[in-house]
Write an enzyme that holds these catalytic residues in place. Sequence first.
Site, PDB file in Angstrom:
ATOM      1  N   ARG A 137       0.811  -0.721  -0.102  1.00  0.00           N
ATOM      2  CA  ARG A 137      -0.134  -0.456   0.785  1.00  0.00           C
ATOM      3  C   ARG A 137       1.005   1.503   0.019  1.00  0.00           C
ATOM      4  O   ARG A 137       1.770   0.902   0.339  1.00  0.00           O
ATOM      5  CB  ARG A 137      -0.950  -0.414   1.532  1.00  0.00           C
ATOM      6  CG  ARG A 137      -1.720  -1.153   1.329  1.00  0.00           C
ATOM      7  CD  ARG A 137      -2.416  -1.548   2.354  1.00  0.00           C
ATOM      8  NE  ARG A 137      -3.695  -2.246   3.105  1.00  0.00           N
ATOM      9  CZ  ARG A 137      -3.388  -3.544   3.381  1.00  0.00           C
ATOM     10  NH1 ARG A 137      -2.086  -3.385   4.008  1.00  0.00           N
ATOM     11  NH2 ARG A 137      -4.396  -4.073   3.704  1.00  0.00           N
ATOM     12  N   LYS A 187      -1.926  -2.989   7.638  1.00  0.00           N
ATOM     13  CA  LYS A 187      -2.974  -2.396   8.156  1.00  0.00           C
ATOM     14  C   LYS A 187      -4.054  -3.284   9.009  1.00  0.00           C
ATOM     15  O   LYS A 187      -3.031  -4.911   9.222  1.00  0.00           O
ATOM     16  CB  LYS A 187      -3.905  -2.444   6.201  1.00  0.00           C
ATOM     17  CG  LYS A 187      -5.393  -1.850   6.702  1.00  0.00           C
ATOM     18  CD  LYS A 187      -5.627  -2.074   5.492  1.00  0.00           C
ATOM     19  CE  LYS A 187      -8.173  -1.956   5.745  1.00  0.00           C
ATOM     20  NZ  LYS A 187      -8.613  -2.164   4.403  1.00  0.00           N
ATOM     21  N   HIS A 197      -3.653   2.385  -5.978  1.00  0.00           N
ATOM     22  CA  HIS A 197      -3.760   0.960  -4.724  1.00  0.00           C
ATOM     23  C   HIS A 197      -3.953   0.136  -6.542  1.00  0.00           C
ATOM     24  O   HIS A 197      -4.100  -1.022  -5.817  1.00  0.00           O
ATOM     25  CB  HIS A 197      -4.992   1.402  -4.057  1.00  0.00           C
ATOM     26  CG  HIS A 197      -5.064  -0.022  -2.841  1.00  0.00           C
ATOM     27  ND1 HIS A 197      -4.664   0.281  -2.316  1.00  0.00           N
ATOM     28  CD2 HIS A 197      -6.030  -0.540  -3.116  1.00  0.00           C
ATOM     29  CE1 HIS A 197      -4.569  -0.071  -1.229  1.00  0.00           C
ATOM     30  NE2 HIS A 197      -5.660  -0.737  -1.376  1.00  0.00           N
ATOM     31  N   ARG A 235      -1.452  -2.805  -6.303  1.00  0.00           N
ATOM     32  CA  ARG A 235      -1.424  -3.786  -5.468  1.00  0.00           C
ATOM     33  C   ARG A 235      -2.412  -4.814  -5.853  1.00  0.00           C
ATOM     34  O   ARG A 235      -1.985  -5.268  -6.001  1.00  0.00           O
ATOM     35  CB  ARG A 235      -2.184  -2.687  -3.821  1.00  0.00           C
ATOM     36  CG  ARG A 235      -2.240  -3.822  -3.295  1.00  0.00           C
ATOM     37  CD  ARG A 235      -2.609  -3.159  -1.291  1.00  0.00           C
ATOM     38  NE  ARG A 235      -3.182  -4.585  -0.835  1.00  0.00           N
ATOM     39  CZ  ARG A 235      -2.696  -5.193   0.199  1.00  0.00           C
ATOM     40  NH1 ARG A 235      -1.271  -5.230   0.119  1.00  0.00           N
ATOM     41  NH2 ARG A 235      -3.017  -5.399   1.049  1.00  0.00           N
ATOM     42  N   HIS A 254      -3.805  -9.468   3.288  1.00  0.00           N
ATOM     43  CA  HIS A 254      -4.545  -9.812   3.383  1.00  0.00           C
ATOM     44  C   HIS A 254      -5.314 -11.336   4.445  1.00  0.00           C
ATOM     45  O   HIS A 254      -4.504 -11.962   4.290  1.00  0.00           O
ATOM     46  CB  HIS A 254      -4.996 -10.394   2.165  1.00  0.00           C
ATOM     47  CG  HIS A 254      -5.689  -8.796   1.211  1.00  0.00           C
ATOM     48  ND1 HIS A 254      -5.551  -7.515   1.271  1.00  0.00           N
ATOM     49  CD2 HIS A 254      -5.054  -8.432  -0.677  1.00  0.00           C
ATOM     50  CE1 HIS A 254      -5.339  -6.519   0.903  1.00  0.00           C
ATOM     51  NE2 HIS A 254      -5.390  -7.930  -0.718  1.00  0.00           N
ATOM     52  N   TYR A 282      -9.672 -11.463  -6.326  1.00  0.00           N
ATOM     53  CA  TYR A 282      -8.433 -11.938  -7.378  1.00  0.00           C
ATOM     54  C   TYR A 282      -8.596 -12.748  -8.119  1.00  0.00           C
ATOM     55  O   TYR A 282      -8.826 -12.904  -9.639  1.00  0.00           O
ATOM     56  CB  TYR A 282      -7.163 -11.859  -7.186  1.00  0.00           C
ATOM     57  CG  TYR A 282      -6.519 -10.148  -6.045  1.00  0.00           C
ATOM     58  CD1 TYR A 282      -6.936  -9.142  -6.401  1.00  0.00           C
ATOM     59  CD2 TYR A 282      -6.213 -11.014  -4.745  1.00  0.00           C
ATOM     60  CE1 TYR A 282      -6.735  -8.548  -5.856  1.00  0.00           C
ATOM     61  CE2 TYR A 282      -6.260  -9.737  -4.210  1.00  0.00           C
ATOM     62  CZ  TYR A 282      -6.316  -8.115  -4.632  1.00  0.00           C
ATOM     63  OH  TYR A 282      -5.492  -7.052  -3.259  1.00  0.00           O
TER      64      TYR A 282
END
Length: 327
Positions: free
Chosen positions: A173, A200, A274, A277, A300, A308
């Site tokens: 990110r 995150k 973004h 990514r 994630h 994805y």
Amino acid sequence: MVSDTSRPTGDAASHGERRRGARPTPLPESLQAVFAEYQHSLARPGGPLDAGTVRVYASRVRQYLSWLAADGTVEGDPLTDPDARDRAARDYRTHLQTVAERKPATINAHLTAVDDFYRRRGLGPAAAERADRPPTTPRALDKRDQLRLLRAADRAPLRDKAIVYTAFYAGTRISETTSLDTGDVHLSAPKGRLIVRHGKNGKYREVPLHPKLRTVLEEWLDERTGRKGADTSPALFLNRRGGRLSARSAYTALRAIADTAGLPLGRDGVFTPHVLRHTAGTTMTLQGTDIVIVAELLGHSVETARRYSRPTHQDRQQAIERLTTDE
């Protein structure tokens, strides 16, 4: 009950978003102290949110409070009473759906900010269901646009090229990229690795270095030694004053390279920072990488990483076009 005659005006009223450079959504005097307290808590140094998220949350909570004052139909005090809080959040969701005509993803993003506001007031998140949204695949660059971007990056200053390569080949990110220190780049191992210490939700992860990224980072670290601040700042990416490059400045550098590559910019264009990514996640998934590995590399959850593997708009369009026609 919170009530006032002030209402959002212009685009803020019709769309619930404030354009860059536009005046902030007006707040009645009775709510200015409430908003100022939230802003102070939100922007406290060392918090879990990056600068971009802080700005967005503040804008969305300001819009919520402005709507709350203008609406005046919620029974009780939504700022102190949990039941009134829940009613207000549900009514606001309806307002965003039917009056502001926002998309489900945008509605849910606003409700997330409202939940953050209430958490910081000690009430906890509101009991308001999220808007149903169709499953989507994160936007990613196709092969042609990937090559155009990388070629433009090769012509950019080395620092900016390294930022693009880090986002593209490590899937970081923008806030993670600018938070990297020189000590987070390990080149001694056979292939090297990049350490993301505060992703995150505070997640730590290690990402093996792609050969192209390793080469560019080696070149940048060598050039960095002659930059102002190299001896005093641990930041991998320095600004002109010798301090840590901000996420906003990195964003500007990425957009400039995308513009040079001829990629459409913005939410409705091909490129946002973004998207690099998402491109990494989509490419790994399409090449058969296990979804658990993709999730670990990008920081994630497995469920988030599954996005994805969903069909794209182009996949669905091609499926429709394959239907038999009588010609």
